[in-house]
Design a protein around this motif. Structure first.
Motif, PDB file in Angstrom:
ATOM      1  N   LYS A 140      -0.597  18.935  -1.392  1.00  0.00           N
ATOM      2  CA  LYS A 140       0.745  18.364  -1.544  1.00  0.00           C
ATOM      3  C   LYS A 140       1.826  19.401  -1.266  1.00  0.00           C
ATOM      4  CE  LYS A 140      -0.259  14.711  -4.927  1.00  0.00           C
ATOM      5  NZ  LYS A 140      -0.040  14.270  -6.328  1.00  0.00           N
ATOM      6  N   GLU A 141       1.632  20.601  -1.785  1.00  0.00           N
ATOM      7  CA  GLU A 141       2.626  21.652  -1.581  1.00  0.00           C
ATOM      8  C   GLU A 141       2.711  22.057  -0.112  1.00  0.00           C
ATOM      9  OE1 GLU A 141       4.833  22.807  -3.724  1.00  0.00           O
ATOM     10  OE2 GLU A 141       4.050  21.312  -5.125  1.00  0.00           O
ATOM     11  N   LYS A 142       1.593  22.074   0.583  1.00  0.00           N
ATOM     12  CA  LYS A 142       1.579  22.480   1.987  1.00  0.00           C
ATOM     13  C   LYS A 142       2.174  21.416   2.908  1.00  0.00           C
ATOM     14  CE  LYS A 142      -0.221  26.518   1.434  1.00  0.00           C
ATOM     15  NZ  LYS A 142       0.583  27.731   1.711  1.00  0.00           N
ATOM     16  N   THR A 143       2.169  20.168   2.466  1.00  0.00           N
ATOM     17  CA  THR A 143       2.681  19.081   3.313  1.00  0.00           C
ATOM     18  C   THR A 143       4.095  18.656   2.924  1.00  0.00           C
ATOM     19  OG1 THR A 143       1.632  17.438   1.866  1.00  0.00           O
ATOM     20  CG2 THR A 143       0.373  18.177   3.779  1.00  0.00           C
ATOM     21  N   LYS A 152       6.951   9.437   3.599  1.00  0.00           N
ATOM     22  CA  LYS A 152       7.253   8.010   3.559  1.00  0.00           C
ATOM     23  C   LYS A 152       6.258   7.256   2.673  1.00  0.00           C
ATOM     24  CE  LYS A 152       9.447   7.766   8.121  1.00  0.00           C
ATOM     25  NZ  LYS A 152       9.317   7.248   9.526  1.00  0.00           N
ATOM     26  N   GLU A 153       4.971   7.593   2.811  1.00  0.00           N
ATOM     27  CA  GLU A 153       3.959   6.910   1.996  1.00  0.00           C
ATOM     28  C   GLU A 153       4.089   7.295   0.527  1.00  0.00           C
ATOM     29  OE1 GLU A 153       2.374   4.520   2.998  1.00  0.00           O
ATOM     30  OE2 GLU A 153       2.214   4.698   5.167  1.00  0.00           O
ATOM     31  N   ASN A 154       4.480   8.526   0.274  1.00  0.00           N
ATOM     32  CA  ASN A 154       4.697   8.960  -1.105  1.00  0.00           C
ATOM     33  C   ASN A 154       5.858   8.187  -1.738  1.00  0.00           C
ATOM     34  OD1 ASN A 154       4.485  10.505  -3.478  1.00  0.00           O
ATOM     35  ND2 ASN A 154       5.911  12.038  -2.712  1.00  0.00           N
ATOM     36  N   ALA A 155       6.945   8.035  -0.984  1.00  0.00           N
ATOM     37  CA  ALA A 155       8.087   7.275  -1.483  1.00  0.00           C
ATOM     38  C   ALA A 155       7.727   5.800  -1.675  1.00  0.00           C
ATOM     39  CB  ALA A 155       9.268   7.410  -0.519  1.00  0.00           C
ATOM     40  N   GLN A 156       6.902   5.263  -0.771  1.00  0.00           N
ATOM     41  CA  GLN A 156       6.485   3.871  -0.891  1.00  0.00           C
ATOM     42  C   GLN A 156       5.655   3.668  -2.159  1.00  0.00           C
ATOM     43  OE1 GLN A 156       6.047  -0.128  -0.031  1.00  0.00           O
ATOM     44  NE2 GLN A 156       7.362   1.356   0.987  1.00  0.00           N
ATOM     45  N   TYR A 157       4.752   4.610  -2.433  1.00  0.00           N
ATOM     46  CA  TYR A 157       3.953   4.517  -3.657  1.00  0.00           C
ATOM     47  C   TYR A 157       4.851   4.601  -4.892  1.00  0.00           C
ATOM     48  CZ  TYR A 157       1.146   5.940  -7.612  1.00  0.00           C
ATOM     49  OH  TYR A 157       0.599   6.038  -8.873  1.00  0.00           O
ATOM     50  N   GLY A 158       5.796   5.555  -4.888  1.00  0.00           N
ATOM     51  CA  GLY A 158       6.704   5.681  -6.019  1.00  0.00           C
ATOM     52  C   GLY A 158       7.539   4.427  -6.227  1.00  0.00           C
ATOM     53  N   ASN A 227       2.253  -6.405  -8.433  1.00  0.00           N
ATOM     54  CA  ASN A 227       1.101  -6.325  -9.330  1.00  0.00           C
ATOM     55  C   ASN A 227       0.331  -5.034  -9.073  1.00  0.00           C
ATOM     56  OD1 ASN A 227      -0.568  -6.866  -6.983  1.00  0.00           O
ATOM     57  ND2 ASN A 227      -0.084  -9.039  -7.252  1.00  0.00           N
ATOM     58  N   ASP A 228      -0.750  -4.822  -9.818  1.00  0.00           N
ATOM     59  CA  ASP A 228      -1.506  -3.577  -9.699  1.00  0.00           C
ATOM     60  C   ASP A 228      -2.161  -3.424  -8.334  1.00  0.00           C
ATOM     61  OD1 ASP A 228      -3.092  -5.771 -10.328  1.00  0.00           O
ATOM     62  OD2 ASP A 228      -4.625  -4.562 -11.315  1.00  0.00           O
ATOM     63  N   ARG A 229      -2.582  -4.523  -7.724  1.00  0.00           N
ATOM     64  CA  ARG A 229      -3.196  -4.447  -6.395  1.00  0.00           C
ATOM     65  C   ARG A 229      -2.186  -3.967  -5.359  1.00  0.00           C
ATOM     66  NH1 ARG A 229      -4.660  -9.261  -8.409  1.00  0.00           N
ATOM     67  NH2 ARG A 229      -3.239 -10.371  -7.022  1.00  0.00           N
ATOM     68  N   TRP A 230      -0.958  -4.415  -5.498  1.00  0.00           N
ATOM     69  CA  TRP A 230       0.128  -4.020  -4.597  1.00  0.00           C
ATOM     70  C   TRP A 230       0.399  -2.525  -4.715  1.00  0.00           C
ATOM     71  CZ3 TRP A 230       5.818  -3.630  -5.485  1.00  0.00           C
ATOM     72  CH2 TRP A 230       6.552  -3.720  -4.299  1.00  0.00           C
ATOM     73  N   VAL A 231       0.372  -2.012  -5.932  1.00  0.00           N
ATOM     74  CA  VAL A 231       0.578  -0.582  -6.150  1.00  0.00           C
ATOM     75  C   VAL A 231      -0.618   0.205  -5.614  1.00  0.00           C
ATOM     76  CG1 VAL A 231       1.017   1.212  -7.868  1.00  0.00           C
ATOM     77  CG2 VAL A 231       1.960  -1.076  -8.203  1.00  0.00           C
ATOM     78  N   ARG A 232      -1.823  -0.283  -5.854  1.00  0.00           N
ATOM     79  CA  ARG A 232      -3.030   0.406  -5.387  1.00  0.00           C
ATOM     80  C   ARG A 232      -3.051   0.517  -3.863  1.00  0.00           C
ATOM     81  NH1 ARG A 232      -8.452   1.488  -6.830  1.00  0.00           N
ATOM     82  NH2 ARG A 232      -9.241   2.763  -5.098  1.00  0.00           N
ATOM     83  N   GLN A 233      -2.588  -0.512  -3.182  1.00  0.00           N
ATOM     84  CA  GLN A 233      -2.532  -0.475  -1.723  1.00  0.00           C
ATOM     85  C   GLN A 233      -1.661   0.678  -1.242  1.00  0.00           C
ATOM     86  OE1 GLN A 233      -0.176  -3.507   0.359  1.00  0.00           O
ATOM     87  NE2 GLN A 233      -1.927  -3.853   1.726  1.00  0.00           N
ATOM     88  N   ALA A 234      -0.497   0.855  -1.885  1.00  0.00           N
ATOM     89  CA  ALA A 234       0.385   1.959  -1.517  1.00  0.00           C
ATOM     90  C   ALA A 234      -0.244   3.300  -1.869  1.00  0.00           C
ATOM     91  CB  ALA A 234       1.734   1.819  -2.230  1.00  0.00           C
ATOM     92  N   GLY A 235      -0.968   3.361  -2.995  1.00  0.00           N
ATOM     93  CA  GLY A 235      -1.645   4.590  -3.376  1.00  0.00           C
ATOM     94  C   GLY A 235      -2.712   4.986  -2.370  1.00  0.00           C
ATOM     95  N   ASP A 236      -3.459   4.025  -1.881  1.00  0.00           N
ATOM     96  CA  ASP A 236      -4.495   4.304  -0.877  1.00  0.00           C
ATOM     97  C   ASP A 236      -3.871   4.762   0.444  1.00  0.00           C
ATOM     98  OD1 ASP A 236      -6.691   3.766  -2.469  1.00  0.00           O
ATOM     99  OD2 ASP A 236      -6.731   1.636  -1.973  1.00  0.00           O
ATOM    100  N   GLN A 237      -2.764   4.149   0.817  1.00  0.00           N
ATOM    101  CA  GLN A 237      -2.098   4.534   2.062  1.00  0.00           C
ATOM    102  C   GLN A 237      -1.551   5.955   1.978  1.00  0.00           C
ATOM    103  OE1 GLN A 237       0.774   1.378   2.439  1.00  0.00           O
ATOM    104  NE2 GLN A 237      -0.687  -0.041   3.368  1.00  0.00           N
ATOM    105  N   TYR A 238      -1.005   6.302   0.818  1.00  0.00           N
ATOM    106  CA  TYR A 238      -0.518   7.667   0.627  1.00  0.00           C
ATOM    107  C   TYR A 238      -1.676   8.661   0.650  1.00  0.00           C
ATOM    108  CZ  TYR A 238       1.240  11.786  -1.832  1.00  0.00           C
ATOM    109  OH  TYR A 238       1.553  13.072  -2.182  1.00  0.00           O
ATOM    110  N   ALA A 239      -2.777   8.312   0.004  1.00  0.00           N
ATOM    111  CA  ALA A 239      -3.948   9.194  -0.006  1.00  0.00           C
ATOM    112  C   ALA A 239      -4.475   9.403   1.407  1.00  0.00           C
ATOM    113  CB  ALA A 239      -5.043   8.599  -0.904  1.00  0.00           C
ATOM    114  N   ALA A 241      -2.785   9.225   4.229  1.00  0.00           N
ATOM    115  CA  ALA A 241      -1.844  10.054   4.983  1.00  0.00           C
ATOM    116  C   ALA A 241      -1.930  11.517   4.546  1.00  0.00           C
ATOM    117  CB  ALA A 241      -0.424   9.534   4.790  1.00  0.00           C
ATOM    118  N   LEU A 242      -2.073  11.745   3.243  1.00  0.00           N
ATOM    119  CA  LEU A 242      -2.128  13.117   2.723  1.00  0.00           C
ATOM    120  C   LEU A 242      -3.395  13.827   3.193  1.00  0.00           C
ATOM    121  CD1 LEU A 242      -0.843  15.261   0.897  1.00  0.00           C
ATOM    122  CD2 LEU A 242      -2.137  14.273  -1.018  1.00  0.00           C
ATOM    123  N   LEU A 243      -4.526  13.160   3.092  1.00  0.00           N
ATOM    124  CA  LEU A 243      -5.783  13.787   3.506  1.00  0.00           C
ATOM    125  C   LEU A 243      -5.848  13.965   5.017  1.00  0.00           C
ATOM    126  CD1 LEU A 243      -8.294  11.970   1.109  1.00  0.00           C
ATOM    127  CD2 LEU A 243      -7.409  14.300   0.931  1.00  0.00           C
TER     128      LEU A 243
END
Length: 263
Positions: A140-143, A152-158, A227-239, A241-243
């Motif tokens: 996270k610090e390096k990116t 963008k994906e981090n902001a979407q998850y937040g 709902n939680d599924r909607w949040v999880r989708q954004a979490g997976d997309q951020y993960a 992009a980060l990896l």
């Protein structure tokens, strides 16, 4: 007057301020539809100036973030961990070749880090997750501010997490705004007859019905979309992009693999 850009950066606006504003927008719109003089007079401008100058918008964004962080713990427990951690596990969803590439990159670049072996991960999942979490913190610090897609994906998850945290309040205020608007139309009639109701409804301005319709649409969105599924989708997309940044970051010169010490 203090500008919004002075209070919020791009991430804070999307992930913190917008969820708060979306929560209060339907009832606020309903009030303005019934009392348009608030918008047409200097009162509205004065109230907005006071809200920004006194930090009320900042407080609204901070409140949304707090509710999002409070709900995050239960989400992680439900998911089984951070999406990035889940994807770095040997038993995770990533293709074995992709996983090996990510592990190899992190092993070569994260100081004092070694990927847990499959048997180690199975024997002590908590310890293995701690190692993965440590590598993700480094990544996270390096990116940070270097990869637009990651940001963008981090902001979407937040945004989704904080909006999900505001969900109970959003449902209540939308339901109350819609009910109050319908009730206000009804009380203008003197008799509970279809002709009286029709006469009252036809007397209302289009913006009143538009605001009421927005209340109902927002209520449906709170119930069906946020709902939680909607949040999880954004979490997976951020993960993801980060990896994926592991394939784009500059790799250190390859050194000989560090051997594990024998006990």
């Amino acid at each position: 007057m203090v500008a919004l850009t002075d209070l919020f950066d791009s991430y804070a606006r999307q992930a913190r301020l917008f969820p708060g504003l979306l929560t209060v927008f339907p009832p606020l719109l309903t009030v303005l539809a019934w009392f348009p003089q608030l918008l047409l007079s200097n009162v509205g401008t004065t109230l907005l100036t006071i809200a920004v100058s006194c930090g009320l918008l900042y407080a609204l964004g901070s409140w949304a973030r707090t509710r999002g962080k409070n709900i995050e713990g239960s989400l992680l427990k439900q998911w089984g961990g951070w999406p990035t951690t889940l994807k770095l596990r040997h038993a995770g969803p990533l293709n074995p070749l992709t996983l090996a590439r990510y592990h190899d990159f992190l092993r070569q670049n994260v100081p004092h880090w070694l990927p847990p072996m499959p048997d180690e991960e199975k024997a002590n999942p908590a310890k293995a997750d701690g190692a993965y979490d440590s590598a993700v913190i480094w990544l996270k610090e390096k990116t940070r501010k270097r990869f637009s897609l990651v940001d963008k994906e981090n902001a979407q998850y937040g945004f989704r997490r904080n909006l999900f945290g505001m969900r109970p309040i959003g449902i209540v205020v939308c339901a109350l705004a819609a009910a109050a608007s319908i009730l206000a139309i009804y009380v203008q009639t003197t008799q509970f007859t279809m002709s009286a109701v029709w006469a009252a409804s036809s007397a209302q301005k289009p913006e009143v019905w538009a605001a009421t319709a927005i209340d109902f649409v927002a209520l449906i969105a709170w119930l069906a979309v946020v709902n939680d599924r909607w949040v999880r989708q954004a979490g997976d997309q951020y993960a993801d992009a980060l990896l994926a940044a592991c394939d784009q970051l500059t790799v250190k010169s390859r050194a000989a693999p560090r051997k594990r010490k024998k006990c």
